[in-house]
Motif scaffolding. Structure first.
Motif, PDB file in Angstrom:
ATOM      1  N   ALA A 113     -13.320  29.520 -81.626  1.00 43.46           N
ATOM      2  CA  ALA A 113     -13.625  28.812 -80.376  1.00 43.46           C
ATOM      3  C   ALA A 113     -15.092  28.401 -80.337  1.00 43.46           C
ATOM      4  CB  ALA A 113     -13.290  29.701 -79.181  1.00 43.46           C
ATOM      5  N   LEU A 114     -15.981  29.276 -80.792  1.00 48.27           N
ATOM      6  CA  LEU A 114     -17.408  28.951 -80.794  1.00 48.27           C
ATOM      7  C   LEU A 114     -17.709  27.820 -81.772  1.00 48.27           C
ATOM      8  CD1 LEU A 114     -19.033  32.503 -80.590  1.00 48.27           C
ATOM      9  CD2 LEU A 114     -18.446  30.925 -78.742  1.00 48.27           C
ATOM     10  N   ARG A 115     -17.018  27.812 -82.893  1.00 50.42           N
ATOM     11  CA  ARG A 115     -17.213  26.716 -83.853  1.00 50.42           C
ATOM     12  C   ARG A 115     -16.800  25.385 -83.240  1.00 50.42           C
ATOM     13  NH1 ARG A 115     -14.555  29.845 -89.050  1.00 50.42           N
ATOM     14  NH2 ARG A 115     -16.387  31.097 -89.617  1.00 50.42           N
ATOM     15  N   ARG A 116     -15.726  25.405 -82.460  1.00 54.33           N
ATOM     16  CA  ARG A 116     -15.296  24.165 -81.806  1.00 54.33           C
ATOM     17  C   ARG A 116     -16.333  23.717 -80.774  1.00 54.33           C
ATOM     18  NH1 ARG A 116     -10.279  26.841 -81.968  1.00 54.33           N
ATOM     19  NH2 ARG A 116     -10.476  27.474 -79.783  1.00 54.33           N
ATOM     20  N   PHE A 117     -16.836  24.679 -79.999  1.00 52.15           N
ATOM     21  CA  PHE A 117     -17.849  24.329 -78.999  1.00 52.15           C
ATOM     22  C   PHE A 117     -19.103  23.748 -79.655  1.00 52.15           C
ATOM     23  CE2 PHE A 117     -15.897  27.565 -75.964  1.00 52.15           C
ATOM     24  CZ  PHE A 117     -15.391  26.589 -75.120  1.00 52.15           C
ATOM     25  N   ALA A 118     -19.425  24.246 -80.847  1.00 52.46           N
ATOM     26  CA  ALA A 118     -20.633  23.783 -81.540  1.00 52.46           C
ATOM     27  C   ALA A 118     -20.439  22.428 -82.210  1.00 52.46           C
ATOM     28  CB  ALA A 118     -21.062  24.816 -82.583  1.00 52.46           C
ATOM     29  N   ASP A 119     -19.202  21.989 -82.320  1.00 53.96           N
ATOM     30  CA  ASP A 119     -18.896  20.713 -82.970  1.00 53.96           C
ATOM     31  C   ASP A 119     -19.128  19.569 -81.980  1.00 53.96           C
ATOM     32  OD1 ASP A 119     -17.870  18.498 -84.205  1.00 53.96           O
ATOM     33  OD2 ASP A 119     -15.918  19.389 -84.676  1.00 53.96           O
ATOM     34  N   PRO A 120     -20.097  18.687 -82.246  1.00 58.58           N
ATOM     35  CA  PRO A 120     -20.394  17.609 -81.291  1.00 58.58           C
ATOM     36  C   PRO A 120     -19.245  16.630 -81.089  1.00 58.58           C
ATOM     37  CG  PRO A 120     -21.575  17.286 -83.355  1.00 58.58           C
ATOM     38  CD  PRO A 120     -20.963  18.652 -83.418  1.00 58.58           C
ATOM     39  N   THR A 121     -18.267  16.629 -82.008  1.00 63.16           N
ATOM     40  CA  THR A 121     -17.129  15.715 -81.859  1.00 63.16           C
ATOM     41  C   THR A 121     -15.978  16.339 -81.072  1.00 63.16           C
ATOM     42  OG1 THR A 121     -16.062  16.430 -83.927  1.00 63.16           O
ATOM     43  CG2 THR A 121     -17.720  14.685 -84.081  1.00 63.16           C
ATOM     44  N   TYR A 122     -16.106  17.630 -80.749  1.00 60.49           N
ATOM     45  CA  TYR A 122     -15.033  18.313 -80.025  1.00 60.49           C
ATOM     46  C   TYR A 122     -14.987  17.800 -78.590  1.00 60.49           C
ATOM     47  CZ  TYR A 122     -12.296  22.218 -78.088  1.00 60.49           C
ATOM     48  OH  TYR A 122     -11.342  22.983 -77.456  1.00 60.49           O
ATOM     49  N   ARG A 123     -13.810  17.426 -78.120  1.00 62.25           N
ATOM     50  CA  ARG A 123     -13.695  16.743 -76.823  1.00 62.25           C
ATOM     51  C   ARG A 123     -14.112  17.623 -75.648  1.00 62.25           C
ATOM     52  NH1 ARG A 123      -9.012  18.530 -74.392  1.00 62.25           N
ATOM     53  NH2 ARG A 123      -7.496  19.568 -75.742  1.00 62.25           N
ATOM     54  N   ASN A 125     -16.506  19.855 -75.754  1.00 59.37           N
ATOM     55  CA  ASN A 125     -17.859  20.366 -75.967  1.00 59.37           C
ATOM     56  C   ASN A 125     -18.780  19.799 -74.887  1.00 59.37           C
ATOM     57  OD1 ASN A 125     -20.223  21.396 -76.955  1.00 59.37           O
ATOM     58  ND2 ASN A 125     -20.491  19.784 -78.474  1.00 59.37           N
ATOM     59  N   THR A 126     -18.919  20.525 -73.799  1.00 60.63           N
ATOM     60  CA  THR A 126     -19.705  20.027 -72.672  1.00 60.63           C
ATOM     61  C   THR A 126     -20.920  20.900 -72.386  1.00 60.63           C
ATOM     62  OG1 THR A 126     -18.299  21.259 -71.127  1.00 60.63           O
ATOM     63  CG2 THR A 126     -17.706  18.962 -71.581  1.00 60.63           C
ATOM     64  N   PHE A 127     -21.276  21.784 -73.317  1.00 59.55           N
ATOM     65  CA  PHE A 127     -22.446  22.637 -73.112  1.00 59.55           C
ATOM     66  C   PHE A 127     -23.712  21.884 -73.498  1.00 59.55           C
ATOM     67  CE2 PHE A 127     -19.163  25.884 -73.496  1.00 59.55           C
ATOM     68  CZ  PHE A 127     -19.503  26.737 -72.462  1.00 59.55           C
ATOM     69  N   THR A 128     -24.638  21.807 -72.576  1.00 54.66           N
ATOM     70  CA  THR A 128     -25.940  21.233 -72.899  1.00 54.66           C
ATOM     71  C   THR A 128     -26.843  22.347 -73.420  1.00 54.66           C
ATOM     72  OG1 THR A 128     -26.899  21.664 -70.716  1.00 54.66           O
ATOM     73  CG2 THR A 128     -25.656  19.590 -71.002  1.00 54.66           C
ATOM     74  N   PRO A 129     -27.899  22.006 -74.149  1.00 52.82           N
ATOM     75  CA  PRO A 129     -28.838  23.048 -74.588  1.00 52.82           C
ATOM     76  C   PRO A 129     -29.398  23.848 -73.419  1.00 52.82           C
ATOM     77  CG  PRO A 129     -29.231  21.022 -75.795  1.00 52.82           C
ATOM     78  CD  PRO A 129     -28.228  20.686 -74.731  1.00 52.82           C
ATOM     79  N   GLU A 130     -29.668  23.179 -72.306  1.00 50.13           N
ATOM     80  CA  GLU A 130     -30.213  23.883 -71.142  1.00 50.13           C
ATOM     81  C   GLU A 130     -29.232  24.932 -70.624  1.00 50.13           C
ATOM     82  OE1 GLU A 130     -30.148  20.581 -71.528  1.00 50.13           O
ATOM     83  OE2 GLU A 130     -32.299  20.317 -71.942  1.00 50.13           O
ATOM     84  N   GLU A 131     -27.951  24.598 -70.615  1.00 49.36           N
ATOM     85  CA  GLU A 131     -26.941  25.562 -70.164  1.00 49.36           C
ATOM     86  C   GLU A 131     -26.860  26.751 -71.117  1.00 49.36           C
ATOM     87  OE1 GLU A 131     -23.695  22.786 -67.815  1.00 49.36           O
ATOM     88  OE2 GLU A 131     -23.669  22.824 -70.008  1.00 49.36           O
TER      89      GLU A 131
END
Length: 200
Positions: A113-123, A125-131
């Protein structure tokens, strides 16, 4: 900002960090600040040599401050009380830590799941660096979510010194090791091995 907190490592194996207290050197016990209701010096004969932590379930944890010297006990009590006040005074901004926390997932499911979140192409993936920084740098957040945020932020090498600062402020050994690994030049599989050892 809580990262200004300077952790205190004592000779008797007590480490006071931003999120709680680690007790012992080899198999340390960790007590998060969110569970501590009161810090005081024991009043009974045997307890008078210790600093007592009154927990939210009524249990009492006694920390020996070193011999019979009252100044050492008072210094330990004051150090813990100060760190607890700093922790309680931190503004708690709403964070999106829940998706990052391990919860009931097994190791591989969580890592995937973390790998998917880290993938910029994952639909999703809405975490910003600030978050992610908000999650990592809040000592009240689930430690697995904090470790996960560090895991994602390390993809940018310029983030690693700041992750290292968070590691240095941690008391609990497994989260500290996971953050140190995330701040290092280690291969991703090594980072994930340390990450998987962090528990909520």
């Amino acid at each position: 900002m809580w990262l200004a907190f300077i952790p205190l490592q004592l000779r008797n194996g007590i480490r006071i960090g931003a999120e709680g207290i680690s007790i012992g050197r080899f198999r340390p016990t960790f007590i998060p600040f969110r569970r501590i209701r009161k810090v005081e010096i024991g009043v009974s004969f045997w307890a008078s040599r210790a600093v007592e932590l009154i927990l939210d379930d009524g249990r009492v944890v006694r920390l020996v401050a070193g011999g019979t010297f009252s100044k050492k006990r008072e210094a330990l009590r004051d150090a813990i009380a100060t760190a607890l006040r700093v922790y309680e005074a931190q503004p708690r901004r709403p964070s999106r830590s829940a998706p990052l926390a391990r919860g009931g997932r097994d190791r591989q499911e969580w890592i995937d799941a973390l790998r998917r979140f880290a993938d910029p192409t994952y639909r999703d993936n809405t975490f910003t660096p600030e978050e992610l920084w908000d999650v990592l740098e809040d000592p009240s957040v689930d430690p697995t979510a904090r470790a996960a945020a560090a895991h994602m932020l390390r993809e940018e090498p310029e983030n690693r010194p700041r992750i290292r600062v968070a590691a240095e402020a941690a008391a609990e050994s497994k989260i500290r090791v996971a953050l140190e690994e995330a701040a290092s030049e280690a291969e991703m599989h090594e980072v994930e091995t340390k990450l998987a050892k962090v528990r909520d």
